[in-house]
Design a protein around this motif. Structure first.
Motif, PDB file in Angstrom:
ATOM      1  N   LEU A 108      32.829  39.989  35.325  1.00 16.52           N
ATOM      2  CA  LEU A 108      33.465  38.718  35.674  1.00 16.52           C
ATOM      3  C   LEU A 108      34.377  38.247  34.562  1.00 16.52           C
ATOM      4  CD1 LEU A 108      30.582  36.788  37.437  1.00 16.52           C
ATOM      5  CD2 LEU A 108      32.687  37.617  38.429  1.00 16.52           C
ATOM      6  N   PHE A 111      37.475  40.176  34.703  1.00 14.38           N
ATOM      7  CA  PHE A 111      38.225  39.715  35.872  1.00 14.38           C
ATOM      8  C   PHE A 111      38.961  38.420  35.558  1.00 14.38           C
ATOM      9  CE2 PHE A 111      38.115  37.336  39.963  1.00 14.38           C
ATOM     10  CZ  PHE A 111      39.020  38.135  40.627  1.00 14.38           C
ATOM     11  N   TYR A 114      41.960  39.102  33.525  1.00 15.29           N
ATOM     12  CA  TYR A 114      42.976  39.702  34.388  1.00 15.29           C
ATOM     13  C   TYR A 114      43.670  38.608  35.204  1.00 15.29           C
ATOM     14  CZ  TYR A 114      44.437  41.802  38.823  1.00 15.29           C
ATOM     15  OH  TYR A 114      45.118  42.144  39.958  1.00 15.29           O
ATOM     16  N   LEU A 115      42.857  37.643  35.678  1.00  9.96           N
ATOM     17  CA  LEU A 115      43.422  36.582  36.515  1.00  9.96           C
ATOM     18  C   LEU A 115      44.350  35.679  35.741  1.00  9.96           C
ATOM     19  CD1 LEU A 115      40.623  35.162  38.795  1.00  9.96           C
ATOM     20  CD2 LEU A 115      42.765  36.173  39.488  1.00  9.96           C
ATOM     21  N   ALA A 117      46.029  36.241  33.051  1.00  9.27           N
ATOM     22  CA  ALA A 117      47.111  36.871  32.279  1.00  9.27           C
ATOM     23  C   ALA A 117      48.477  36.264  32.583  1.00  9.27           C
ATOM     24  CB  ALA A 117      47.097  38.377  32.524  1.00  9.27           C
ATOM     25  N   PRO A 118      48.842  36.083  33.834  1.00 11.57           N
ATOM     26  CA  PRO A 118      50.176  35.495  34.082  1.00 11.57           C
ATOM     27  C   PRO A 118      50.302  34.083  33.536  1.00 11.57           C
ATOM     28  CG  PRO A 118      48.992  35.908  36.137  1.00 11.57           C
ATOM     29  CD  PRO A 118      48.174  36.474  35.063  1.00 11.57           C
ATOM     30  N   MET A 139      32.470  31.066  36.374  1.00 13.41           N
ATOM     31  CA  MET A 139      31.904  32.138  37.207  1.00 13.41           C
ATOM     32  C   MET A 139      30.501  32.499  36.758  1.00 13.41           C
ATOM     33  SD  MET A 139      34.888  34.638  38.220  1.00 13.41           S
ATOM     34  CE  MET A 139      36.455  34.092  38.802  1.00 13.41           C
ATOM     35  N   LEU A 143      27.167  32.595  38.912  1.00 19.86           N
ATOM     36  CA  LEU A 143      26.321  33.789  38.924  1.00 19.86           C
ATOM     37  C   LEU A 143      24.880  33.410  38.600  1.00 19.86           C
ATOM     38  CD1 LEU A 143      26.296  36.842  39.214  1.00 19.86           C
ATOM     39  CD2 LEU A 143      26.660  37.020  36.768  1.00 19.86           C
TER      40      LEU A 143
ATOM     41  N   PHE B 674      30.731  32.413  46.451  1.00 19.16           N
ATOM     42  CA  PHE B 674      31.185  33.136  45.263  1.00 19.16           C
ATOM     43  C   PHE B 674      32.175  34.222  45.655  1.00 19.16           C
ATOM     44  CE2 PHE B 674      30.166  36.104  41.642  1.00 19.16           C
ATOM     45  CZ  PHE B 674      30.713  35.295  40.673  1.00 19.16           C
ATOM     46  N   ILE B 678      36.156  34.635  44.721  1.00 12.34           N
ATOM     47  CA  ILE B 678      36.707  35.825  44.054  1.00 12.34           C
ATOM     48  C   ILE B 678      37.853  36.397  44.891  1.00 12.34           C
ATOM     49  CG2 ILE B 678      36.172  38.190  43.332  1.00 12.34           C
ATOM     50  CD1 ILE B 678      34.491  36.658  41.617  1.00 12.34           C
ATOM     51  N   LEU B 681      40.868  34.256  44.704  1.00 11.00           N
ATOM     52  CA  LEU B 681      41.530  34.371  43.398  1.00 11.00           C
ATOM     53  C   LEU B 681      42.329  35.657  43.335  1.00 11.00           C
ATOM     54  CD1 LEU B 681      38.798  33.036  40.976  1.00 11.00           C
ATOM     55  CD2 LEU B 681      41.048  32.080  41.362  1.00 11.00           C
ATOM     56  N   ARG B 685      46.547  35.547  42.972  1.00  7.92           N
ATOM     57  CA  ARG B 685      47.154  35.886  41.683  1.00  7.92           C
ATOM     58  C   ARG B 685      48.619  36.262  41.862  1.00  7.92           C
ATOM     59  NH1 ARG B 685      47.769  40.502  38.269  1.00  7.92           N
ATOM     60  NH2 ARG B 685      47.759  39.784  36.091  1.00  7.92           N
TER      61      ARG B 685
END
Lengths: 221, 685
Positions: A108, A111, A114-115, A117-118, A139, A143, B674, B678, B681, B685
């Motif tokens: 996570l 992830f 990665y999300l 980054a922009p 997240m 979890l 959840f 995800i 998202l 992006r």
């Protein structure tokens, strides 16, 4: 204190928040969880104060003090009181074993990086690198709510999730307007009280705080 | 000072309804006074609406206004043009008669149950129907439409202690709302196609001024046609009618069948001819075919019924079919650019709408009178009532003659006009239509004959012969006749049936502006070319009809026969009934409702789901001489098994599958959200 140094300290705080989030995932003892949650609140409060210093948005100092008061002192105290009253300080069971949970958590975090980054490329704020950490904390909180079966741990997971949201707000936009933050802080406090009342209700109904018992509420087939 | 105009009058009428509603709580404790105050007020309000409607059609100039109430930036648009004026007249006329009738009818409830709900929802129902024809934007139209639907739902539910009434009301609500969704979507498509920003595209004015592309026009037309068909009871969406009409109080069924179905016809005409104004040939063919199926199936089902109100409900399905045939023909003629013939078909549609409102209202009120007097709905438990209820039976007979399209009453005029339209269509240049239209005309003729059979059965079984019930009829003071308000409430529509039957030229002249506005054609100049006496819809050498002369002949012949029979004392002998030599004749040996419909049941049996059981019992001596014979006949609508059962079963199956999602574990629910987060998202992006 230069801005660079402040950003460095903020990054360290972010790292510590992420660390406590992982700690919450693996900790089995109720009191341990509570202490970790209080530590997370403390790091959040320090980080908010630093962002307030860097950005010059002085109302963030008030947010920081509120965080300190609520999330480090008051809510852990309420939960502590509840745990003592309900005699639930024994070990916490988990649905998924610890190594698996950790692996999912790491996935996570990757992830989240990665999300965001922009956004990191577009943003000009000094705190932009911590946005991924904030998202990861959210997240990880979710979890934790999924993997724990005890009602109190789920609440702690929810509060950790809220911490992540708050952190995201300060790191991505230098905080929300003061009114909003005051409202959110008050909501959290009220939520803590309501949870407390519900715990007592759940226990008198099901003789347990294990949320598995709530399957009884399902409609009969 | 406002000058008096149709619009002012109709506003006054709605204000009176609002005033009635305010009065209701004051009289809730005095039920009888409530009945005597509210229904006459409703009658006054309806009468004013009739005047407004007649006036506005006669003037022919639309009046509109904008009311800035409701949601911000979404005012209500109202408009009274000849088309809405005509339907206002129809609705007002019948609700005027029914309100008079209700004053007497609802006294039957006094002391048994509270009529407060009935009064409230009755007033709201009529107000809803008035507002539907007055509204001039999609938003207000749907509000009025829903007001009408919900009020009628509660009226169907009035006697809610019976499970079949609750079921009928629920079925009605479901079908009405599926229809309303389709109408809403249709307006959405039209508003989108106007290309205007925000909600301004939702006014009918904006839609009127738009030239719709064929693709979107088709989508909107199909949706609107489906939605309005659900309300009108076009087969296969008719299933709620035979359930809801017997369940509702009879005054309400008269209104629902007589005029509420007409609001759906109004909707179809408004959307097709006024808003969309595109007329592909196949739309007309589709409407025509559906109308034919509805007409023939409706009347066949009607003949099979023994419950008098159920029979009338199926007969309404048939009449809606006849009206749809006219609409289909009008669309076909418009697509061929023959405005005169389109106007002829539309005139037939309007004429049949007002006719059906009159005679079906009359018949339902008659059925209500029977129910009021005998407390029975099954025709097989009535019989011989002509002796006990002379008024009701005469008026019911007038209604039956009118609906069977026999001169000199009104039903003949409209069906004759539709036949004229059919007979003129061979001039069209399309092989499909040349095949379809003669078949349609033949089917319509068959329908007309079956209607006559159906109402011979209805009148004959209920009023003629001897009393068929097990116990003696519940006579009081030597008769069963209903009270005066009910008689007047039935007498007036019967008079209207006669007036509409002998003065068609004047009526057509009055309403000619509507078809002129909608399809650009007039028939009054030819129809009234020979004065008020002769109706010559196309040309006098083709066809002409005079109701007044037919009536005169009938009167002359009847008088001659009467004089011939009664001039000599010995001409009439009263003797005992010939019993074929079998001396113990009982009323149970009469021809009954089932035996009357048996020949038709044999011929068209494949169309119904029939189960017939005959069982002998106690064959003590010989199988040929049983003590008792059990006969059981069950006739069901095939459309239940064909369409509704599969839909309800599959939706139940799908919901059970979806029920699996609900596990009862909080964790599972959390995992759902959840995973959703995800996935969102990843996509965001």
């Amino acid at each position: 204190m230069s801005i660079n140094l402040a950003a460095q300290i903020n990054s360290i705080m972010a790292a510590l928040i992420l660390l406590t989030a992982f700690g919450l995932l693996v900790q089995r003892r109720m009191y341990g969880l509570l202490h970790l949650f209080a530590w997370q609140g403390l790091f959040l409060s320090v980080s908010t104060a630093i962002v307030g210093y860097v950005s010059g948005a002085h109302h963030l100092y008030i947010s920081s003090i509120l965080t300190l008061a609520l999330k480090v002192v008051l809510i852990p105290y309420i939960l502590h009181f509840l745990i003592r009253q309900l005699h639930i300080h024994k070990e916490v069971e988990q649905l998924v074993n610890v190594p698996t949970t950790m692996l999912i958590g790491i996935a996570l975090v990757i992830f989240s990086y990665y999300l965001t980054a922009p956004i990191r490329e577009l943003s000009t704020l000094v705190t932009r690198s911590t946005l991924a950490v904030a998202l990861a904390t959210v997240m990880l909180g979710l979890l934790m709510m999924i993997t724990r079966r005890h009602a109190v741990t789920q609440i702690i997971g929810f509060l950790a999730l809220e911490n992540g949201l708050f952190f995201a707000a300060t790191s991505a936009t230098y905080g929300m307007p003061l009114v909003v933050e005051l409202g959110v802080a008050l909501d959290i406090l009220i939520a803590a009280f309501i949870f407390g009342i519900f715990f007592f209700q759940i226990r008198t109904t099901f003789d347990s705080l294990d949320v598995e018992q709530m399957t009884k509420l399902k409609e009969e087939d | 000072m406002m000058t008096l105009s149709p619009f002012v009058l109709v506003s006054l009428s709605i204000l009176i309804i609002a005033f009635t509603l305010i009065l209701v709580p004051l009289f809730a404790r005095h039920q009888k006074i409530l009945i005597y105050v509210s229904f006459p007020l409703m009658a006054i309000s309806s009468a004013i609406a009739v005047i407004a409607g007649i006036w506005s059609v006669a003037v022919g100039i639309p009046e509109s206004t904008i009311l800035s109430i409701g949601l911000p930036d979404l005012p209500f648009h109202l408009r009274l043009d000849p088309l809405s004026g005509f339907f206002l007249t129809v609705i007002g006329l019948l609700s005027f008669f029914v309100s008079i009738y209700s004053t007497g009818y609802c006294k039957g409830y006094a002391g048994k149950r509270s009529v407060t709900h009935l009064v409230i929802f009755y007033s709201l129902f009529i107000a809803g129907m008035f507002l539907v024809v007055l509204s001039d934007d999609a938003f207000f139209f749907l509000i009025s439409w829903e007001l009408m639907a919900i009020a009628s739902y509660f009226l169907v539910m009035f006697e809610d202690e019976l499970i079949e009434n609750r079921r009928a009301a629920f079925l009605y609500l479901v079908v009405a709302h599926i229809g309303a969704i389709a109408i809403l979507l249709s307006f959405g498509v039209l508003a989108g196609a106007t290309g205007l920003e925000g909600f301004s595209g939702y006014t009918f004015d904006a839609m009127r001024q738009t030239e719709f592309p064929l693709k979107w026009a088709t989508v909107a037309f199909l949706l609107a046609f489906f939605g309005f068909s659900a309300k009108a009871g076009v087969i296969p969406l008719h299933v709620w009618l035979p359930e809801a009409h017997p369940a509702a109080p009879s005054n309400v069924s008269a209104l629902m069948s007589g005029v509420m179905l007409k609001t759906a016809i109004y909707g179809i005409i408004r959307v097709t001819f006024d808003l969309i104004k595109v007329f592909p040939l196949w739309w007309g063919a589709m409407v025509l075919v559906l109308g034919l199926i509805t007409a023939i199936m409706g009347i066949l089902y009607a003949i099979m019924q023994n419950d008098i109100k159920r029979m009338l409900a199926y007969s309404s399905v048939e009449n809606i079919g006849v009206i749809l045939i006219g609409i289909g023909l009008a669309i076909i003629f418009t697509s061929f650019h023959i405005p005169v013939l389109a106007a002829l078909s539309l005139t037939a549609v309007f004429y049949h709408s007002i006719n059906h409102a009159m005679f079906k209202g009359l018949l339902f009120m008659g059925a209500g009178a029977l129910l009021h007097a005998t407390h029975k709905k099954n025709m097989d438990e009535m019989g011989g009532l002509i002796h006990y209820m002379p008024w009701t039976s005469t008026l019911f007979l007038i209604g039956s003659i009118s609906i069977s399209a026999l001169p000199p009453f009104n039903g003949f005029i409209s069906e004759w006009l539709i036949f004229q339209a059919f007979l003129l269509s061979p001039s069209l240049n399309s092989p499909l239509l040349n095949l379809l239209i003669p078949m349609g005309a033949a089917l319509l003729a068959l329908t007309a004959a079956l209607v006559a059979a159906c109402f011979v059965k209805g009148f004959g079984i209920a009023f003629l012969g001897h009393w068929r019930g097990l116990h003696n009829p519940p006579l009081h003071r030597g008769g069963l006749e209903v009270n005066w308000p009910m008689r007047i409430g039935m007498l007036l529509p019967a008079l209207m049936c006669l007036i509409l039957g002998i003065l068609p030229t004047m009526v057509i002249e009055w309403m000619d502006k509507i078809s002129d506005e909608l399809v650009g054609g007039k028939i009054a100049t030819t129809a009234g070319a020979f004065g008020w006496l002769w109706l010559t819809p196309v040309a006098h050498e083709r066809a002409s009809y005079s109701g007044a002369i037919v009536l005169l002949w009938i009167i002359v012949v009847v008088m001659l026969v009467y004089i011939l029979l009664h001039s000599r004392k010995t001409a009439i002998h009263r003797v005992p009934l010939w019993d074929c030599g079998f001396e113990k004749i009982t009323p149970r040996m009469q021809y009954n409702a089932n035996s009357f419909s048996m020949p038709i049941r044999r011929i068209f049996g494949f169309l119904f789901n029939i189960r017939e059981q005959v069982r002998l019992s106690n064959a003590t001596l010989h199988p040929s001489f049983p003590n008792r014979l059990y006969y059981r006949l069950r006739i069901r609508d095939r459309f239940w098994g064909w369409i509704y059962k599969p839909i309800s079963e599959s939706s139940y199956w799908i919901s059970r599958k979806f029920g699996r999602l609900q596990q009862g574990y909080i964790h599972v629910y959390l995992i759902y959200s959840f995973i959703t987060i995800i996935i969102l998202l990843v996509f965001a992006r």
